[in-house]
Motif scaffolding. Structure first.
Motif, short mmCIF file in Angstrom:
data_model
loop_
_atom_site.label_atom_id
_atom_site.label_comp_id
_atom_site.label_asym_id
_atom_site.label_seq_id
_atom_site.Cartn_x
_atom_site.Cartn_y
_atom_site.Cartn_z
N GLY A 1 0.82 -1.21 0.00
CA GLY A 1 0.00 0.00 0.00
C GLY A 1 0.85 1.25 0.00
N LEU A 2 0.32 2.31 -0.59
CA LEU A 2 0.97 3.63 -0.52
C LEU A 2 0.22 4.48 0.50
N GLY A 3 0.97 5.23 1.30
CA GLY A 3 0.35 6.12 2.27
C GLY A 3 0.99 7.49 2.22
N LEU A 4 0.18 8.52 2.52
CA LEU A 4 0.64 9.91 2.48
C LEU A 4 0.76 10.48 3.88
N GLY A 5 1.67 11.39 4.05
CA GLY A 5 1.74 12.18 5.28
C GLY A 5 2.26 13.55 4.94
#
Lengths: 719, 147
Positions: free
Chosen positions: A569-573
């Protein structure tokens, strides 16, 4: 191998004339007409740190051979600040890097407080630039030409004068903006003596401290095998050994540790119930903002709670201090403290000495990420040196003490409750964060010393719970609690524990790490409720163009939106550090099968005008990887009496084979003022990993660290 | 008295046989390149070569060295790995670097052209707290490629 810095006779402190008196009026200056202005008039427009230390010779001294000694009050912590400041000074002086020699912070130089909060480029850089411009102007005026040699005019230009604010700055940058190699790395890579641990003063003894077995323990009796040439120092429950043979001192300390009897009691909370402990109080309430008390009636309410455990600094070198007790009220100290002047005042306060008699000079150690045990080790050295007047003593902490007695980054827990309209907009935002304080530095909380050993002396000093930096300094537990998004009806409140048996203090990014983790994970959760893509949802709530730019740049570089394989999965912050520092966006690629594996971090930052691009990349990479380590594996462990995570086996950090690929893009923030880079990546990285994990497994893990056990607990919760 | 070679020079060390090599190097022989990190052989900051093998010097008692050959980072300097570290600016605080250089040099002796994965595996006994691992791995791969 003997370097001048290890030889007190060649040391600038001992070899240079008495420091300039900061209160002195400008002396006769052959060159400078404008200097007839009173210092008070011109000081008001000077950069803050220069206004506080206006005498030029505190910052810059030109030697007869033309070497220009530059001394700032900020210190090298492994972050490369000294190189970046040298670039600024050299450019403004109009010389190359070779002409500048950086002198460690100490008594002859400016007092710039702490090297902390990612403020050094902003505060010290701006002050040094104006100081250097003043020096250059004085030389130019004396020589009557812009084409002069510093060596030729060195003994004819008096730098014991106040800086003026209206000296023109050079507009042309030669070194600033370039990838200048770090000045300190050759020594460190070739293994030359450079660290405080390498100091060997003539006649120096080695010291070790026998720490109590647990918090609040009192020493009842002592026995142990004393080897030849080793002696015991005791003051109340402070117990130490001193001798010429280091290995022997270590063995004796171990023997005394086994042979000491202590009165102990259980004082620590249940490590499995930190949430309850943090919420129980007593608290101080910090109101960050309150635009509207009530939530927005008809909309959908979304809530979630996030937490992190206590985290250790875990620097590669145990803390070290060196001291020589020179006379009844006079002591020389070397320390890797973040603030040598505040440390000197704290030592004086703890021992009832005149602060003028305590001289502390900075010496480099391994990486410093906040208030670790550096100040404590310096005070240990002072206490042992007091027992052997005239003889230098070097104290080195053990790894076990470093991991259990140095202050920790506080455990925290945060509740978010927000409402979401039918068209996918956040219509209210309530946030409560519970934490211990984030500073217990020397001199905090109304002037208590804040030195560990002072609490064990026959007349013990108080050590109240940690406090928080002010709003003006960017807060502590509520740092970055205010989201950078356009949100209506915000109520954001901090709850600081005002009593605790666990020693917490400043650690890289302070509360921003958990607050950004909570806010950014929540943004993903809210986006999911709204049926929106996390990037699109953020952009819909973000009008700040620099924020939008880093988010878009990181997402593009990471291939945001492209399909991912099963289990990945790709996640943003995203956050702007302190709401006014560097902008940072991170995309994490997380794989979760039998274990959580971080494969890649893609980062974009905007820190304004960049002094050293590779230095910024290095700080961002390092900050992101350290945050990844906190986020994936780190947790201080304890039973009801003592810290149990006191070796690298019980306090693991990320290993080489667990480290992801990191790509950093530094966006051109040319027109904007320089801000720090050291703490910008901490929160966004944690959030990106948390969001990437949720994207990979479809389960939200809200309690750090994101271990396999935490994943299993979250799956059980959802079932 | 225990006799062994340090950087090719015969040394006779008169210390308690249980004394860890690290203290002898730093205090008796003035070789500061091996750093004290944990005293338990768990962090890698104190690595040296003993008969060509990278080992922690903080928990190697000197009695075990009789007749052996110890090489410290000073004995290795200048090494292509060090130049590669400078080229890549592969450090922040630098405290872990000399130990890593020792392991990297031993790896390149065994395996002259390792890829990134092999380098990372070979360095798994070393800790770096500042987060410079990626640069270090890149530097070592480069030193192998250019060497």
């Amino acid at each position: 191998m003997a370097e001048p810095r290890n030889d007190p006779s060649a040391h600038p402190r001992h070899g240079s004339p008495a420091p300039a008196d900061p209160s002195a009026e400008p002396r006769t200056d052959p060159s400078a007409e404008p200097r007839t202005k009173t210092s008070a008039e011109s000081r008001t427009d000077l950069p803050k740190d220069l206004a506080a230390n206006p005498i030029l010779s505190r910052w810059i001294r030109v030697q007869p051979d033309g070497v220009i000694d530059v001394q700032v009050g900020k210190v090298e912590l492994g972050q490369g600040i000294v190189t970046a400041l040298a670039q600024i000074a050299a450019d403004e002086l109009g010389v190359g890097m070779d002409a500048v020699r950086m002198v460690p912070a100490g008594p002859g130089g400016p007092d710039e407080g702490m090297t902390a909060g990612s403020m050094s480029i902003m505060d010290s850089g701006s002050a040094l630039r104006v100081a250097a411009a003043n020096v250059r102007a004085l030389f130019e005026a004396a020589a009557g030409t812009a084409d002069f040699s510093y060596a030729e005019w060195a003994d004819r230009v008096d730098l014991n004068v106040c800086a003026l604010a209206d000296v023109p700055l050079r507009s042309e940058a030669v070194l600033v903006g370039q990838d200048v190699a770090r000045l300190d790395l050759p020594d460190k890579i070739f293994g030359r003596p450079r660290y405080i641990q390498d100091m060997r003063l003539p006649g120096q003894l080695f010291g070790r401290v026998v720490r109590p077995p647990s918090r609040g323990a009192r020493l009842l009796s002592v026995t142990g095998d004393l080897a030849d040439g080793v002696s015991v120092v005791r003051d109340g429950s402070f117990l130490g050994l001193v001798g010429a043979d280091e290995a022997r001192v270590v063995r004796c300390a171990e023997s005394f540790r086994r042979g000491s009897r202590w009165a102990e009691h259980d004082s620590l909370p249940d490590e499995k119930e930190l949430d309850k402990f943090l919420r129980a109080g007593p608290h101080e309430t910090i109101e960050v903002i309150d635009d509207a008390a009530e939530t927005h009636g008809g909309d959908r309410l979304v809530r979630a709670t996030y937490s992190r455990p206590f985290v250790a600094h875990a620097s590669m070198a145990p803390s070290c201090g060196v001291a020589v007790w020179r006379g009844p009220a006079e002591v020389d100290v070397w320390s890797h403290s973040q603030g040598v002047f505040p440390l000197g005042r704290a030592i004086a306060a703890a021992l009832g000495l005149d602060p003028a008699g305590v001289r502390v000079e900075h010496a480099e150690s391994a990486g410093c990420y906040g208030h670790n045990a550096a100040d404590d080790a310096a005070f240990d050295a002072v206490l042992l040196a007091r027992a052997v007047p005239g003889t230098p003593v070097q104290v080195l902490w053990s790894r076990q003490d470093e991991l259990s007695w140095a202050p920790f980054g506080s455990a925290m827990t945060a509740d978010v409750a927000a409402t979401l309209s039918a068209d996918g907009r956040l219509t209210s935002w309530h946030y409560d964060v519970y934490s211990q304080g984030h500073t217990a530095r020397p001199g905090y909380a109304g002037g208590v010393p804040g030195l560990l050993a002072a609490t064990f002396l026959k007349e013990p000093a108080d050590y109240p719970a940690a406090v928080d930096p002010s709003a003006a300094s960017g807060y502590g537990g509520t740092r970055n609690a205010l989201p950078g998004y356009d949100l209506p009806r915000r109520r954001i409140t901090g709850h600081r524990l005002t009593e605790s048996p666990i020693r917490s203090s400043a650690m890289r990014a302070l509360g921003a790490y958990l607050n950004v983790f909570a806010i950014e994970c929540f943004m993903d959760e809210a986006a999911e409720h709204a049926g929106r893509d996390p990037l699109e949802f953020r952009l819909a709530h973000l009008s700040d163009p620099r924020g939008r730019r880093v988010l878009t740049a990181a997402a593009e570089a990471a291939g945001w939106g492209s399909p991912q394989p099963e289990g990945v999965g790709l996640g943003l912050g995203y956050a702007r550090y302190k709401g006014r520092g560097g902008y940072c966006a991170v995309v994490a690629e997380v794989e979760a099968e039998s274990e959580v594996r971080l494969r890649r971090l893609t980062i974009a930052v905007d820190v304004g005008r960049v002094v050293n691009p590779d230095g910024v990349r290095n700080q961002i990479e390092g900050g992101a990887l350290q945050s990844a380590s906190w986020t994936l594996v780190e947790r201080v462990r304890f039973d009801r009496r003592q810290v149990t995570s006191d070796t690298w086996e019980t306090y693991p950090i990320l290993r080489f084979s667990q480290v992801p690929r990191v790509d950093v893009t530094v966006l051109d923030g040319g027109g904007e003022k320089s801000v720090g880079a050291g703490e910008a990546a901490q929160g966004p990285t944690a959030a990106a990993i948390g969001n990437g994990l949720a994207a990979a497994i479809g389960v939200r893990v809200r309690d750090l660290p994101l271990t396999s056990e935490a994943v299993i607990t979250a799956i059980e919760r959802d079932n | 008295m225990i006799s062994f070679l340090v950087n090719g020079v015969p040394r006779e060390v008169d210390a308690d046989p249980e004394t860890p090599l690290l203290y002898v190097l730093r205090n008796d022989l003035g070789l500061m390149g091996a750093r004290f990190g944990c005293g338990l052989g768990l962090c890698g900051a104190c690595f040296v070569h003993v008969d060509g093998v990278a080992v922690p010097s903080c928990d190697t008692p000197i009695w075990s060295l009789a007749g052996k050959s110890v090489v410290t980072v000073e004995g290795l300097t200048p090494h292509p790995v060090q130049q590669a570290f400078l080229d890549e600016q592969a450090a922040q605080c630098g405290y872990c670097v000399t130990g890593i250089v020792m392991s990297a040099a031993a790896l390149l002796d065994r395996e002259p052209h390792p890829d990134e994965r092999r380098v990372a595996e070979a360095l798994d006994r070393h800790l770096c707290r500042c987060g410079s691992q990626q640069r270090m791995v890149r530097a070592i791969v480069k030193a192998g490629r250019d060497g």
